[in-house]
Design a protein around this motif. Structure first.
Motif: not given
Length: 144
Positions: A82-95, A106-112, A116-118
């Motif tokens: 949850d902390t990682e998701i908040d940090r990355l959303r604050d940086a305007d990154l896409s999931f 638990r997992q979520i997919l981030l896109t570069d 590409n998926l992370v």
């Protein structure tokens, strides 16, 4: 530093090597290894060498034109999803999608920047009475 032949290597084809380097180093804790921008760069995190191949690199040229991206992804373990998701959303990154939970965690997919998926993965925490994973395992045991 570990020799490149002792690391696991994954190649991602990207449209913009500098943008990809910035994404992985600024947001996901990778460090820049070999830098041959704008054609190619490698970033390293732990035992993973991520080879970022731009359109002019030999790695990208070896792929037949029109080949769709695979469903493969690198898998990064995080302590607090949850902390990682908040940090990355604050940086305007896409999931891609929402958090998915299962017995292992638990997992979520981030896109570069190239799509590409992370996979960001938080292992399940062991509870009293659970089977313990082998020593050194990166995965928690299933929750009851």
């Amino acid at each position: 530093m570990t020799a490149p032949d002792q690391l696991a290597a994954v190649r991602y084809l990207v449209d913009d090597v500098p943008a990809a380097v910035g994404f992985y180093t600024a947001h996901l804790g990778f460090t820049l290894g070999l830098d041959a921008e704008p054609a190619f760069a490698e970033v390293v995190r732990g035992p993973l060498r991520l080879l970022l191949s731009g359109p002019a690199s030999s790695g990208a040229r070896a792929t037949p034109p029109g080949t769709p991206a695979g469903r493969n992804r690198i898998h990064l373990i995080v302590d607090d999803l949850d902390t990682e998701i908040d940090r990355l959303r604050d940086a305007d990154l896409s999931f891609q999608g929402d958090v998915v939970a299962g017995p292992g965690g638990r997992q979520i997919l981030l896109t570069d920047p190239a799509g590409n998926l992370v996979e960001l993965f938080e292992p399940a925490r062991a509870q009293a009475g659970d089977f313990a994973p082998p020593p050194g395992s990166p995965y928690g045991s299933p929750q009851k």
